[in-house]
Design an enzyme around this catalytic site. Structure first.
Site, PDB file in Angstrom:
ATOM      1  N   SER A  88       0.836  -1.190   0.000  1.00 31.72           N
ATOM      2  CA  SER A  88       0.000   0.000   0.000  1.00 31.72           C
ATOM      3  C   SER A  88       0.874   1.244   0.000  1.00 31.72           C
ATOM      4  O   SER A  88       1.600   1.500   0.962  1.00 31.72           O
ATOM      5  CB  SER A  88      -0.892  -0.021   1.249  1.00 31.72           C
ATOM      6  N   ILE A 122       0.130   3.608   2.880  1.00 28.78           N
ATOM      7  CA  ILE A 122       0.766   3.332   4.178  1.00 28.78           C
ATOM      8  C   ILE A 122       2.267   3.622   4.113  1.00 28.78           C
ATOM      9  O   ILE A 122       2.847   4.160   5.044  1.00 28.78           O
ATOM     10  CB  ILE A 122       0.498   1.874   4.622  1.00 28.78           C
ATOM     11  N   LYS A 162      31.474  -0.296   2.095  1.00 32.10           N
ATOM     12  CA  LYS A 162      31.586  -0.203   3.556  1.00 32.10           C
ATOM     13  C   LYS A 162      32.570  -1.258   4.044  1.00 32.10           C
ATOM     14  O   LYS A 162      32.392  -2.448   3.785  1.00 32.10           O
ATOM     15  CB  LYS A 162      30.195  -0.428   4.179  1.00 32.10           C
ATOM     16  N   LEU A 191      10.695  -6.338   9.851  1.00 32.94           N
ATOM     17  CA  LEU A 191      10.357  -5.692  11.123  1.00 32.94           C
ATOM     18  C   LEU A 191       9.201  -6.381  11.827  1.00 32.94           C
ATOM     19  O   LEU A 191       9.060  -6.281  13.047  1.00 32.94           O
ATOM     20  CB  LEU A 191      10.023  -4.216  10.876  1.00 32.94           C
ATOM     21  N   ILE A 196      18.744  -5.905   7.737  1.00 27.43           N
ATOM     22  CA  ILE A 196      18.635  -6.406   6.361  1.00 27.43           C
ATOM     23  C   ILE A 196      19.243  -7.806   6.288  1.00 27.43           C
ATOM     24  O   ILE A 196      18.730  -8.690   5.605  1.00 27.43           O
ATOM     25  CB  ILE A 196      19.279  -5.422   5.366  1.00 27.43           C
TER      26      ILE A 196
HETATM   27  C1  LIG Z   1      15.748   3.905  12.738  1.00 29.59           C
HETATM   28  C2  LIG Z   1      16.034   2.703  11.913  1.00 29.59           C
HETATM   29  C3  LIG Z   1      17.243   2.585  11.234  1.00 29.59           C
HETATM   30  C4  LIG Z   1      17.536   1.440  10.502  1.00 29.59           C
HETATM   31  N1  LIG Z   1      18.756   1.302   9.894  1.00 29.59           N
HETATM   32  C5  LIG Z   1      19.089   0.118   9.328  1.00 29.59           C
HETATM   33  C6  LIG Z   1      20.378  -0.102   8.759  1.00 29.59           C
HETATM   34  O1  LIG Z   1      21.219   0.790   8.703  1.00 29.59           O
HETATM   35  N2  LIG Z   1      20.645  -1.319   8.256  1.00 29.59           N
HETATM   36  C7  LIG Z   1      19.740  -2.331   8.254  1.00 29.59           C
HETATM   37  O2  LIG Z   1      20.043  -3.440   7.833  1.00 29.59           O
HETATM   38  N3  LIG Z   1      18.497  -2.125   8.733  1.00 29.59           N
HETATM   39  C8  LIG Z   1      18.161  -0.946   9.265  1.00 29.59           C
HETATM   40  N4  LIG Z   1      16.906  -0.756   9.760  1.00 29.59           N
HETATM   41  C9  LIG Z   1      15.890  -1.790   9.565  1.00 29.59           C
HETATM   42  C10 LIG Z   1      15.343  -1.699   8.159  1.00 29.59           C
HETATM   43  O3  LIG Z   1      14.830  -0.405   7.927  1.00 29.59           O
HETATM   44  C11 LIG Z   1      14.219  -2.723   7.976  1.00 29.59           C
HETATM   45  O4  LIG Z   1      14.690  -3.977   8.343  1.00 29.59           O
HETATM   46  C12 LIG Z   1      13.796  -2.805   6.540  1.00 29.59           C
HETATM   47  O5  LIG Z   1      13.484  -1.547   6.035  1.00 29.59           O
HETATM   48  C13 LIG Z   1      12.618  -3.734   6.375  1.00 29.59           C
HETATM   49  O6  LIG Z   1      11.435  -3.139   6.751  1.00 29.59           O
HETATM   50  P1  LIG Z   1      10.098  -3.935   6.426  1.00 29.59           P
HETATM   51  O7  LIG Z   1      10.039  -4.186   4.967  1.00 29.59           O
HETATM   52  O8  LIG Z   1      10.014  -5.093   7.330  1.00 29.59           O
HETATM   53  O9  LIG Z   1       8.953  -2.921   6.870  1.00 29.59           O
HETATM   54  P2  LIG Z   1       8.390  -1.577   6.175  1.00 29.59           P
HETATM   55  O10 LIG Z   1       9.444  -0.835   5.447  1.00 29.59           O
HETATM   56  O11 LIG Z   1       7.634  -0.866   7.239  1.00 29.59           O
HETATM   57  O12 LIG Z   1       7.361  -2.103   5.095  1.00 29.59           O
HETATM   58  C14 LIG Z   1       6.078  -2.536   5.435  1.00 29.59           C
HETATM   59  C15 LIG Z   1       5.277  -2.745   4.169  1.00 29.59           C
HETATM   60  O13 LIG Z   1       4.011  -3.271   4.513  1.00 29.59           O
HETATM   61  C16 LIG Z   1       3.006  -2.534   3.873  1.00 29.59           C
HETATM   62  N5  LIG Z   1       1.783  -2.596   4.656  1.00 29.59           N
HETATM   63  C17 LIG Z   1       1.628  -2.435   5.979  1.00 29.59           C
HETATM   64  N6  LIG Z   1       0.328  -2.544   6.337  1.00 29.59           N
HETATM   65  C18 LIG Z   1      -0.343  -2.811   5.200  1.00 29.59           C
HETATM   66  C19 LIG Z   1      -1.706  -3.012   4.886  1.00 29.59           C
HETATM   67  N7  LIG Z   1      -2.662  -2.960   5.824  1.00 29.59           N
HETATM   68  N8  LIG Z   1      -2.038  -3.232   3.608  1.00 29.59           N
HETATM   69  C20 LIG Z   1      -1.104  -3.276   2.638  1.00 29.59           C
HETATM   70  N9  LIG Z   1       0.197  -3.087   2.864  1.00 29.59           N
HETATM   71  C21 LIG Z   1       0.573  -2.846   4.130  1.00 29.59           C
HETATM   72  C22 LIG Z   1       3.577  -1.126   3.766  1.00 29.59           C
HETATM   73  O14 LIG Z   1       2.923  -0.370   2.782  1.00 29.59           O
HETATM   74  C23 LIG Z   1       5.016  -1.459   3.381  1.00 29.59           C
HETATM   75  O15 LIG Z   1       5.087  -1.719   2.009  1.00 29.59           O
HETATM   76  C24 LIG Z   1      16.582   0.402  10.437  1.00 29.59           C
HETATM   77  C25 LIG Z   1      15.347   0.550  11.068  1.00 29.59           C
HETATM   78  C26 LIG Z   1      15.063   1.681  11.805  1.00 29.59           C
HETATM   79  C27 LIG Z   1      13.752   1.811  12.481  1.00 29.59           C
END
Ligand SMILES: Cc1cc2nc3c(=O)[nH]c(=O)nc-3n(C[C@H](O)[C@H](O)[C@H](O)COP(=O)(O)OP(=O)(O)OC[C@H]3O[C@@H](n4cnc5c(N)ncnc54)[C@H](O)[C@@H]3O)c2cc1C
Length: 501
Positions: free
Chosen positions: A41, A44, A80, A335, A348
């Site tokens: 989405s 979101i 890096k 996450l 990651i």
């Molecule tokens: C402050 C911070 C710094 C970071 N720095 C690093 C770093 O340097 N190195 C590293 O390896 N990791 C880092 N991370 C972690 C990294 O950002 C995450 O592991 C990575 O971005 C994966 O996120 P994700 O895809 O799990 O979640 P998100 O990026 O939150 O993606 C969630 C997805 O789900 C979708 N979604 C949610 N609810 C719905 C719904 N109801 N309907 C449809 N779609 C939905 C959203 O649209 C989105 O596409 C960091 C995290 C934070 C918080």
């Protein structure tokens, strides 16, 4: 002709880094027998951070068959060689957790034992003098491939600092070309099978129902399927890692293209600096019990080395892990499966290792409890050991602020306590099973945080002091010469993989 069974449908909910890394890998490796769908989405959005990685990311890209220089160009990446920890033991002191070897082991005996003896005899410098990655990083150098100075020189492992949004976009193109079907839409309800309790379909705002056999929850912190629907539970580790907020802000490049990430300790947390080709990523991770959001913002902005390119973006989190990353027919990746602050750039990597575990223990239409349990066991082990490594950075400090004094007073996990005690006695470090961080990684952080062992391995006494001094000097000279021969990081990028401006 025998009739082909219907393909097993895997539905990935979420299109952040976790969703698209999973989609790319499943698209690449499950060419037949499986249908892969991804729902995301735009409304979101994604968490939008996550720019610093560890060398294992290269294995993931290689497994997908991605060309490294094309990847660097497409994601505005830099190289890096390690992470600099500035002020973590006490203000003004810095050390590096550099990837790759420190010194050279002799037979059965790890280098640190010779270093410890040489140190006691006044014949050794700091560990940094014997770490090729650190020497290269500090000189802003980069090289890949065969060492320039021949066989006596170790390889120089490296990772990337990249724009995570560009990486996800790149992986999306890759996945869609391999048949992954993307649907834009918000999931408004998770529908469960009345009999089994498994997740059966996702209901989108448009009214469409997306049915599947296996669901991957990549919905980020909210854990829409694994937590909000299946109530897997969350194990809170904030008593060990109490930082619960971050502010992220990009800034203009300040000229220095450092081939390392910097983590600078501040009054109640720390600030990252991640240089990319087109900008610098910055962020302040802090503990809201000790610092207000306004104070945190002011500190972050005061420490920037270039002009901010946007307003700081706030993020909230709790350190900990999902009690079961795989529950019923839902596997949480990213996450949604848990979070540890980005101090050692491990998130990651944990996505990548979750994908590789999933592929090894891949369910068909039905989940075998034994596969699921093994997956959860391995996931638990991995994140617990990474957690211990992060806690070490906080626990062993000599800073004066209330936040840091409280970190010193923490009761540590028994696994970490044991590791510190083992090292403090005679410099021994044991890497258990497939623990992520190597002995050398632990060594640099233990010593960097000020833990110097009382003794060392008795066999290190078998070498005469003069010979020991010569050995230390030779390594230092060889590595310094090797680093000196390398091109600068900026030249290396300009030559091989400069991104379009
Ligand atoms: C402050 C911070 C710094 C970071 N720095 C690093 C770093 O340097 N190195 C590293 O390896 N990791 C880092 N991370 C972690 C990294 O950002 C995450 O592991 C990575 O971005 C994966 O996120 P994700 O895809 O799990 O979640 P998100 O990026 O939150 O993606 C969630 C997805 O789900 C979708 N979604 C949610 N609810 C719905 C719904 N109801 N309907 C449809 N779609 C939905 C959203 O649209 C989105 O596409 C960091 C995290 C934070 C918080």
């Amino acid at each position: 002709m025998t009739e082909q069974p219907d393909p097993v449908t895997i539905v990935i909910a979420g299109g952040g880094s976790a969703g698209w890394m999973t989609a790319a890998a499943l698209g690449r490796f499950l060419e037949t027998g499986y249908r892969i769908r991804l729902i995301e989405s735009e409304e979101i959005g994604t968490v939008g951070v996550g720019e610093s990685t560890i060398p294992q990311i290269r294995l993931f890209n290689e497994a997908l068959g991605l060309d490294e220089d094309a990847f660097v160009r497409a994601t505005q990446a830099t190289f890096k060689l390690g992470i600099e920890f500035d002020g973590w033991s006490r203000p003004g002191e810095r050390y590096m957790h550099a990837f790759g070897a420190v010194g050279r082991d002799v037979g059965l005996i790890a280098f640190q034992h010779y270093w410890l003896r040489a140190r006691q005899l006044g014949l050794a410098k700091g560990l940094d003098a014997y770490a090729l990655n650190e020497l290269a990083a500090r000189g802003h150098k980069m090289h890949r491939g065969q060492p320039l100075g021949g066989a006596a020189i170790p390889d120089m492992p490296y990772a990337f600092q990249f724009d995570a949004g560009l990486y996800a976009a790149w992986l999306r193109r890759f996945a869609e070309l391999r048949g992954v079907q993307r649907t834009e839409g918000k999931v408004v309800e998770v529908i469960r099978d009345g009999e089994s309790g498994d997740v059966a379909a996702l209901l989108l705002q448009s009214g469409e129902q997306v049915a599947g056999d296996i669901f991957i929850d990549c919905t980020g912190f909210r854990g829409l399927l694994i937590e909000q629907t299946l109530a897997s539970g969350f194990e809170d580790w904030s008593h060990w890692l109490p930082c619960d907020r971050a502010l992220a802000v990009p800034s203009a490049s300040d000229g220095a293209l450092t081939p390392y990430t910097r983590a600078r300790a501040l009054a109640a947390g720390w600030q990252w600096r991640i240089p990319l080709q087109h900008r610098v990523g910055n962020g302040h991770v802090y503990c809201s019990e000790y610092l207000s959001d306004d104070e945190a913002t002011a500190l972050l902005l005061a420490n920037l080395e270039g002009a901010p390119l946007a307003d700081p973006r706030p993020l909230r989190f709790t350190a900990g892990r999902r009690k079961r990353a795989w529950k019923r027919n839902v596997i949480a990746i990213g996450l949604s499966s848990g979070f540890l602050e980005p101090l050692e750039s491990t998130s990651i990597h944990m996505i990548q290792s979750a994908i590789s575990r999933l592929l090894k223990l891949l369910p068909g239409r039905h989940v075998a409890a034994a596969d699921r349990d093994e997956y959860n066991r391995q996931t638990d082990f991995e994140i617990e050991r990474i957690r211990d490594f992060l806690i070490l950075h906080y626990a062993a400090n000599q800073r004066d602020e209330p936040f840091w004094r409280a970190r010193r007073a923490m009761t540590l996990p028994e696994t970490l306590e044991r590791k510190i005690a083992l090292f403090a006695a005679n410099g021994n470090i044991v890497r258990e099973h497939e623990e992520l961080f190597t002995e050398v990684g632990w060594l640099q952080v233990l010593v960097g945080q000020g833990i110097i062992p009382h003794g060392y391995h008795p066999l290190a006494d078998q070498i005469a002091p003069a010979e020991l001094g010569e050995y230390m000097e030779t390594i230092e000279l060889l590595y310094a010469r090797e680093a000196g021969r390398m091109p600068s990081h900026a030249e290396f990028i300009a030559r091989h993989c400069a991104a379009p401006r």
